[in-house]
Design a protein around this motif. Structure first.
Motif, short mmCIF file in Angstrom:
data_model
loop_
_atom_site.label_atom_id
_atom_site.label_comp_id
_atom_site.label_asym_id
_atom_site.label_seq_id
_atom_site.Cartn_x
_atom_site.Cartn_y
_atom_site.Cartn_z
N ASN A 58 0.72 -1.20 0.05
CA ASN A 58 0.18 -0.08 -0.07
C ASN A 58 0.85 1.25 -0.09
N GLY A 59 0.01 2.44 0.06
CA GLY A 59 0.83 3.68 -0.31
C GLY A 59 1.73 3.90 0.94
N HIS A 60 0.92 3.72 2.30
CA HIS A 60 1.74 4.24 3.53
C HIS A 60 2.84 3.60 3.73
N ALA A 84 -4.06 11.62 7.14
CA ALA A 84 -3.09 10.85 8.35
C ALA A 84 -1.69 9.92 8.11
N SER A 85 -2.06 9.36 6.97
CA SER A 85 -0.62 8.57 6.64
C SER A 85 0.46 9.29 6.58
N THR A 86 0.62 10.54 5.83
CA THR A 86 1.75 10.99 5.82
C THR A 86 2.76 11.36 7.09
N SER A 175 9.40 9.33 -4.82
CA SER A 175 8.02 9.78 -4.76
C SER A 175 7.17 8.63 -4.40
N MET A 176 6.04 8.74 -3.32
CA MET A 176 5.33 7.47 -3.03
C MET A 176 3.97 7.56 -4.01
N LEU A 177 3.35 6.58 -4.53
CA LEU A 177 2.22 6.37 -5.14
C LEU A 177 1.19 5.73 -4.27
N SER A 282 -8.20 13.75 -10.43
CA SER A 282 -8.37 12.54 -9.10
C SER A 282 -9.38 13.13 -8.19
N TYR A 283 -9.44 14.40 -7.63
CA TYR A 283 -10.53 14.62 -6.99
C TYR A 283 -11.00 16.15 -7.11
N MET A 284 -12.24 16.34 -6.79
CA MET A 284 -13.04 17.67 -6.89
C MET A 284 -13.27 18.41 -5.75
N SER A 311 -20.37 13.73 0.10
CA SER A 311 -19.39 14.15 -0.12
C SER A 311 -18.14 14.05 1.02
N ARG A 312 -17.05 14.58 0.96
CA ARG A 312 -16.21 14.13 2.31
C ARG A 312 -15.34 15.62 2.41
N LYS A 313 -15.06 15.67 3.54
CA LYS A 313 -14.11 16.93 4.09
C LYS A 313 -12.50 16.41 4.16
N TYR A 314 -12.11 15.91 3.07
CA TYR A 314 -10.58 15.75 2.92
C TYR A 314 -10.08 17.00 2.71
N PHE A 315 -9.31 17.63 3.84
CA PHE A 315 -8.73 16.96 5.11
C PHE A 315 -9.19 17.94 6.14
N1 T4K Z 1 -1.01 9.77 1.67
C1 T4K Z 1 -2.05 10.63 1.20
C2 T4K Z 1 -2.06 11.92 0.93
C3 T4K Z 1 -3.30 9.72 1.04
O1 T4K Z 1 -4.44 10.43 0.70
C4 T4K Z 1 -3.26 8.50 1.43
C5 T4K Z 1 -4.75 7.78 1.24
C6 T4K Z 1 -2.09 7.92 1.74
C7 T4K Z 1 -1.16 8.64 1.76
C8 T4K Z 1 -2.17 6.43 1.91
O2 T4K Z 1 -2.10 5.49 0.86
P1 T4K Z 1 -2.59 4.34 1.01
O3 T4K Z 1 -1.90 3.47 2.03
O4 T4K Z 1 -4.11 4.27 1.34
O5 T4K Z 1 -2.31 3.39 -0.29
C9 T4K Z 1 -9.45 6.60 1.76
C10 T4K Z 1 -8.66 5.84 1.30
O6 T4K Z 1 -8.67 4.68 2.00
C11 T4K Z 1 -7.05 6.31 1.30
O7 T4K Z 1 -6.27 5.43 0.68
C12 T4K Z 1 -6.91 7.44 0.86
N2 T4K Z 1 -5.80 8.30 1.11
C13 T4K Z 1 -7.98 8.62 1.53
C14 T4K Z 1 -7.89 10.06 1.30
O8 T4K Z 1 -9.22 8.03 1.42
P2 T4K Z 1 -11.19 6.69 3.76
O9 T4K Z 1 -11.21 6.34 5.11
O10 T4K Z 1 -11.75 7.90 3.33
O11 T4K Z 1 -12.09 5.72 2.81
P3 T4K Z 1 -13.52 5.19 2.68
O12 T4K Z 1 -13.41 3.69 2.99
O13 T4K Z 1 -14.41 6.05 3.66
O14 T4K Z 1 -14.03 5.34 1.39
C15 T4K Z 1 -14.37 6.65 0.84
C16 T4K Z 1 -15.39 6.34 -0.10
O15 T4K Z 1 -15.30 5.27 -1.18
C17 T4K Z 1 -16.59 5.60 0.70
O16 T4K Z 1 -17.46 6.62 1.21
C18 T4K Z 1 -17.19 4.64 -0.42
C19 T4K Z 1 -16.19 4.54 -1.43
N3 T4K Z 1 -15.88 3.07 -1.49
C20 T4K Z 1 -14.73 3.04 -1.12
C21 T4K Z 1 -14.09 1.63 -0.95
C22 T4K Z 1 -12.72 1.27 -0.14
C23 T4K Z 1 -16.37 2.28 -2.34
O17 T4K Z 1 -17.57 2.48 -3.14
N4 T4K Z 1 -15.95 1.19 -2.34
C24 T4K Z 1 -14.69 0.63 -1.84
O18 T4K Z 1 -14.31 -0.65 -2.00
O19 T4K Z 1 -9.56 6.73 3.17
#
Ligand code: T4K
Length: 372
Positions: A58-60, A84-86, A175-177, A282-284, A311-315
């Motif tokens: 995973n990215g983290h 939070a991951s960062t 860079s991390m993806l 990727s985001y709006m 919608s979501r309050k990222y971040f």
């Molecule tokens: N750095 C940054 C800047 C990041 O944004 C992230 C991850 C990382 C590092 C770490 O990368 P990873 O280790 O994750 O690869 C989500 C993601 O889990 C997370 O990867 C992402 N950033 C973050 C911004 O968003 P949550 O907790 O908001 O996800 P969740 O489960 O609430 O999903 C969002 C919406 O997506 C849900 O309301 C419904 C939809 N959904 C989600 C999943 C998983 C689906 O429809 N189907 C699904 O399978 O974190």
């Protein structure tokens, strides 16, 4: 209307995925650098036109092994406006995050705020290309060179973004993806490190596999951050769709912008108006200014929910206000990040989101702006 989430995972043609799963059965190889892992790494290198890649679970964990592999210690200057991951990756490696404020223009770290925060303990800068908006990489490079600091980019949101025709992931030392299911491009869970310097390949590859160099030699205290064959299969199956998916997201973004322009108090971003940027849509993200819009971001979030729009309050909250950090990072002056975090709202965007739904979301936003 059915529930509309902020994002939905893209799924490739099922038959293509199943064919790759058949290969897993034939090879009887599930993880630890299997044949699909190797194929996926090669395909990604070609797609991104990058010389070196290390795939991770995973990215983290990719961030974690970048910090370990580059031996980052002491203090790292980073952004408070991120997932939070960062910050967790730093803190879990006993590194002190030092937060610089962000710019209002694109919400990335304000490069002019970095230099005054550098101390004898600073070893690196960890900026985030938040929402795929490229950081001020030229200025960050200058500072890093002047003070001999490493630069690790959190490019979790920036898959496919190009600057001057080159992958943005080539900026910095590494860079991390992220290839999480919610991302523009995914391998269910997954991530990668991308870097120019080949000497890091062996180090990062060891750190993702417990530090194992050979059957009888373990010379680093590493993680288990390996990508498995099912993840690689999903990544391989998804990769051919990326360019088409970016185009579709562009159409969604342009539709949002067309209708949101007419609503006072809503600000959106246009990173690709800088002609050197190929953006990934990727985001709006939008900012809701209560004074001009008539309602706060939280009121808009709640109102949209009554219409089945999630919608979501990222971040929000800002990293420094999260429960786990509130005691560690008090009294840090981050006025722009604080303001942005209280106004930010990420509207739904994903492949398959119908333009008529986008128009409907904009209609709701317009109607609500007129309500007392
Ligand atoms: N750095 C940054 C800047 C990041 O944004 C992230 C991850 C990382 C590092 C770490 O990368 P990873 O280790 O994750 O690869 C989500 C993601 O889990 C997370 O990867 C992402 N950033 C973050 C911004 O968003 P949550 O907790 O908001 O996800 P969740 O489960 O609430 O999903 C969002 C919406 O997506 C849900 O309301 C419904 C939809 N959904 C989600 C999943 C998983 C689906 O429809 N189907 C699904 O399978 O974190």
């Amino acid at each position: 209307m059915d529930k509309i989430f902020v994002t939905r995972p893209f799924l490739p043609d099922r038959k293509n995925f199943e064919n790759l799963v058949d290969e897993i059965w034939k090879a009887d190889w599930l993880t630890n650098n299997g044949p699909l892992h190797e194929k996926f790494a090669l395909k990604l290198k070609n797609f991104l036109s990058v010389p070196n890649i290390t795939l991770t679970a995973n990215g983290h964990l990719a961030l974690d092994i970048a910090l370990k592999g580059l031996k980052i210690k002491g203090e790292v200057i980073t952004t408070p406006f991120t997932f939070a991951s960062t910050t967790h990756a730093l803190v879990l490696n006993n590194i002190k995050p030092v937060f610089a404020d962000i710019t209002e223009k694109d919400l990335t770290i304000d490069a002019s705020k970095i230099e005054p925060l550098i101390t004898s303990q600073t070893s690196a800068i960890l900026p985030v290309h938040v929402y795929g908006h490229p950081c001020n990489t030229a200025e960050i490079l200058k500072i890093a060179q002047k003070y001999n600091l490493k630069v690790i980019y959190d490019a979790a949101h920036a898959f496919g973004v190009k600057k001057n025709g080159f992958s943005l992931s080539l900026e910095g030392d590494v860079s991390m993806l992220s290839f999480h299911a919610t991302k523009l491009f995914h391998s269910i869970e997954g991530g990668a490190l991308v870097y120019k310097d080949e000497k890091y390949k062996k180090i990062f590859d060891m750190y993702k596999n417990f530090g194992i160099e050979g059957e009888e030699s373990i010379n680093y205290i590493g993680e288990n951050a390996k990508m498995n064959e099912f993840q690689a299969a999903m990544g391989i199956a998804n990769l051919p769709y990326v360019n088409k998916n970016i185009q579709e997201r562009k159409e969604i973004t342009l539709t949002y912008r067309k209708y949101l322009t007419k609503i006072p108090g809503i600000t959106f971003f246009t990173p690709e108006s800088d002609k050197s940027i190929d953006y990934n849509y990727s985001y709006m993200p939008v900012l809701i200014n209560k004074e001009n819009y008539g309602h706060s971001r939280d009121e808009v979030y709640d109102y949209l929910k009554t219409k089945n729009i999630y919608s979501r309050k990222y971040f929000y909250p800002l990293i420094t206000d999260l429960g786990c950090y509130a005691h560690s990072f008090q009294n840090i002056d981050l006025p722009i990040a604080q303001k942005v975090s209280s106004q930010i709202l990420c509207l739904p965007i994903y492949n398959g989101l119908a333009l008529k739904i986008v128009k409907q979301i904009c209609n709701y936003l317009h109607t609500f702006s007129l309500k007392d």
